[in-house]
Design an enzyme around this catalytic site. Structure first.
Site, short mmCIF file in Angstrom:
data_model
loop_
_atom_site.label_atom_id
_atom_site.label_comp_id
_atom_site.label_asym_id
_atom_site.label_seq_id
_atom_site.Cartn_x
_atom_site.Cartn_y
_atom_site.Cartn_z
N GLU A 13 47.32 36.32 25.22
CA GLU A 13 45.98 35.84 24.89
C GLU A 13 45.83 35.41 23.44
O GLU A 13 45.13 34.44 23.13
CB GLU A 13 44.94 36.93 25.21
N SER A 42 41.86 34.49 39.34
CA SER A 42 40.64 35.29 39.42
C SER A 42 39.56 34.80 38.46
O SER A 42 38.44 35.27 38.51
CB SER A 42 40.93 36.77 39.21
N ARG A 56 32.34 38.95 37.59
CA ARG A 56 33.32 38.96 38.66
C ARG A 56 32.59 39.11 39.99
O ARG A 56 32.89 38.43 40.96
CB ARG A 56 34.30 40.13 38.50
N HIS A 70 34.67 38.50 34.53
CA HIS A 70 34.73 39.96 34.43
C HIS A 70 33.90 40.51 33.27
O HIS A 70 34.32 41.42 32.56
CB HIS A 70 36.18 40.44 34.35
N ARG A 110 31.33 33.36 37.98
CA ARG A 110 32.64 32.75 37.70
C ARG A 110 32.91 31.59 38.67
O ARG A 110 33.62 30.65 38.33
CB ARG A 110 33.77 33.79 37.79
N PHE A 118 39.71 40.85 27.22
CA PHE A 118 40.82 40.25 26.47
C PHE A 118 40.35 39.03 25.66
O PHE A 118 40.83 38.80 24.56
CB PHE A 118 41.94 39.84 27.44
N ASP A 151 38.09 48.26 38.80
CA ASP A 151 39.22 48.22 37.87
C ASP A 151 39.13 49.32 36.81
O ASP A 151 40.11 49.64 36.15
CB ASP A 151 39.29 46.86 37.17
#
Lengths: 319, 277
Positions: free
Chosen positions: A65, A37, A174, A116, A10, A90, A124
């Protein structure tokens, strides 16, 4: 390569998209509140109307989204090149039907660029771990699905995405992953990148598992087994020619992915082999089960996505 | 904007209704109810207000039209054909294999369609994106969007309403086609919307409530929208009658997505012809 520090893909995306945005005013970021993030902070700072009267390349639609996908589609009809940025879960599932109807069906130039990916949002838990995303999106016509393996390839493939017309899904990690490539390696969307050639087994991996394939190939070499290693960063359009060559030249293929073994890279490779009617494919990946809060490496281990498993599988295939 | 009288627009709207009924009859498939309820304001947009060039459908400075309720595309097809985007004979191919006139609008098949729609609740976000691009590029085109009252039950409509407010999209003009009917019954029965005008107002929009079949009021309201550059997106909350203009279709859920037979088509044509002034 072990001297280089680990870095999340990322970060490669965030750096490259800023560079591209500075060069091309049509390139936009559409954030959905998690820009920080997803590494769009620098882009926002340099190219947002919030900070500069003469810049307007940054949009943040909030935690919405589905709307982000639609807004991006509308922007794209006006010649913009929007990168919708969110987490992979998402950006694939929450937005799925909007991607299908408003982006892929009209074949608009929208990029969905997600951090992610896979089990990298480890602590998470299952809600944030994207294990179905690439499979879901590869079934939508007109969509291209890409996951770079490391920092430099993330930069190269982000640039290639911006320069290639059409809907595209880009998936980043991530977590920090080892660097595999130097900055001079070139990547072409839809073409496998061969890291090394071999004759006894072909290991086809993508994203954060390419490093495992590379390490496994080294261990195998010590055991006298020669492995061809392919970085299949694009699972759609799949490089059918490269897979066909693996089937014809070697006939023994192991796929490795940080994704459900259903409908991702492994499935895509199996489809080619099955139609050729020869070769054997073993899939290493997430075992069709949800994750949990745990360290990233541990989550891979629970699913058998490890160097040891690749080595063991390759050895068994030699019998 | 073109100089067109209210009387002329009324007649044009009636002619568009006739084309709608005829094409759905020939296709034996399609959505007459909503096409007829939206006919007056869609006609006003296309024949008076929209700055468009049928010979250059993708002209970048053009005004845009997004049918968020994509199933009412027959009214849009009627307007586009009449304006010369494609030959009127194409109207006979509605919903047939190989046709540019898909059951729900496809931007890459039909010239003049600015975005493909058909899945409800998604068009307003796209329209907001187009309006935002106009603001970014400092262009002064308008984006029109037709939203159904039924589809306002979709959450994405309200996500898009937020976006339009945040980015001060006063170049976005939305018609809410308030005919109070959806497939399974009245909106009040299926899922009460409350006062949609008040809802948009609370999202920061400028809201104007009108009779969606009063051409004079439609034009006066659009004039007001054009004059208002206050940073607020515009919502024209239009009271309409589903199936308007064809007696047996009016206010009937049954005519949401059903094609008329020969006798029904002939009766509709007779009734509509009588409405020409």
């Amino acid at each position: 390569m072990s001297e280089l520090k680990k870095i999340a893909t990322r970060d490669g995306f965030g750096e490259e998209i800023l560079k591209l945005g500075l060069e091309n005013p049509e390139i936009l970021i559409v954030d959905a509140d998690i820009g920080k993030s997803c590494k769009t902070g620098a882009f926002r700072k340099e190219l947002s109307a919030e900070y500069h009267d003469d810049k307007n390349q940054y949009v943040n639609v909030g935690i919405a989204e589905q709307n982000a996908a639609g807004v991006a589609a509308g922007l794209a009809t006006c010649g913009k090149i929007p990168f919708v940025v969110t987490y992979a879960v998402f950006g694939s599932l929450r937005m799925c039907e909007m991607i299908r109807q408003q982006i892929c069906y009209p074949n608009l130039n929208v990029k969905i660029a997600c951090s992610h990916g896979g089990v990298t949002p480890a602590n998470d838990g299952a809600s944030h771990q994207a294990i179905e995303d690439m499979g879901v999106l590869r079934t939508i016509p007109n969509m291209t699905v890409v996951m770079p393996a490391d920092y430099n390839s993330a930069k190269k493939l982000t640039k290639a995405a911006a320069e290639t017309y059409g809907p595209m899904y880009l998936r980043f990690t991530r977590d920090a992953v080892p660097q595999i490539y130097d900055e001079n390696v070139e990547f072409v969307i839809g073409k496998a990148h061969q890291i090394q050639d071999g004759k006894d087994v072909a290991i086809i991996a993508n994203g954060d598992t390419v490093r495992l394939a590379v390490e496994a190939a080294k261990v195998l070499e010590e055991k006298g087994i020669s492995a061809r290693v392919l970085d299949m960063h694009t699972i759609k359009p799949l490089d059918v020619e490269a897979v066909t060559a693996c089937v014809n030249d070697i006939g023994k293929i192991i796929t490795v992915e940080d994704h459900n073994i259903l409908n991702g890279l492994g499935s895509a490779v199996c489809e080619v082999a099955a139609e050729l009617g020869k070769g054997i494919v073993k899939r290493i990946g997430i075992q069709d089960q949800f994750g949990q809060s745990a360290p990233y490496e541990r989550l891979l281990e629970i699913n058998g996505v490890t160097v040891e498993e690749i080595v063991k599988t390759a050895e068994e295939m030699q019998k | 904007m073109r100089e067109v009288s209210v009387k002329e627009l009324k007649n044009t709207a009636t002619q568009m209704r006739m084309k709608v009924v005829d094409m759905i009859y020939k296709a034996q498939s399609g959505h007459p109810g909503g096409s007829l309820s939206a006919a007056d304001f869609v006609t006003a947009c296309y024949f008076k207000y929209m700055n468009i060039d049928p010979k250059n459908p993708r002209w970048e400075d053009r005004d845009r039209m997004v049918l968020s309720k994509g199933h009412v595309c027959p009214i849009q097809y009627a307007c586009l054909a009449t304006l010369g985007y494609f030959p009127e004979s194409e109207l006979d191919t509605l919903r047939k294999e190989g046709s540019m006139l898909q059951g729900h609008p496809s931007m890459n098949k039909c010239p003049g369609i600015d975005i493909s729609t058909g899945s409800l609740g998604q068009g307003l976000a796209c329209a907001a994106g187009m309006a935002l691009a106009g603001k970014m590029d400092k262009k002064d085109y308008k984006v029109f969007c037709v939203v159904g009252d039924g589809e306002s039950q979709e959450g994405e409509i309200w996500e898009a309403a937020n976006t339009a407010h945040k980015y001060e999209l006063d170049n976005l003009i939305v018609f809410v086609d308030f005919n109070n009917l959806q497939i399974d019954g009245t909106c009040d029965q299926v899922m009460p919307n409350g006062d949609l005008g008040e809802k948009f107002k609370s999202f920061g929009w400028e809201v104007m409530e009108i009779d969606g079949h009063d051409m004079e009021e439609i034009c006066a309201t659009l004039d007001k929208c054009y004059a208002s550059k206050n940073g607020k997106p515009k919502c024209i909350y239009a009271h309409t009658i589903k199936g308007k203009g064809v007696s047996y279709m009016e206010n009937s859920c049954a005519w949401h997505g059903v094609a008329p037979n020969k006798e029904e088509r002939d009766q509709a044509m007779e009734e509509l012809t009588a409405q020409l002034v």
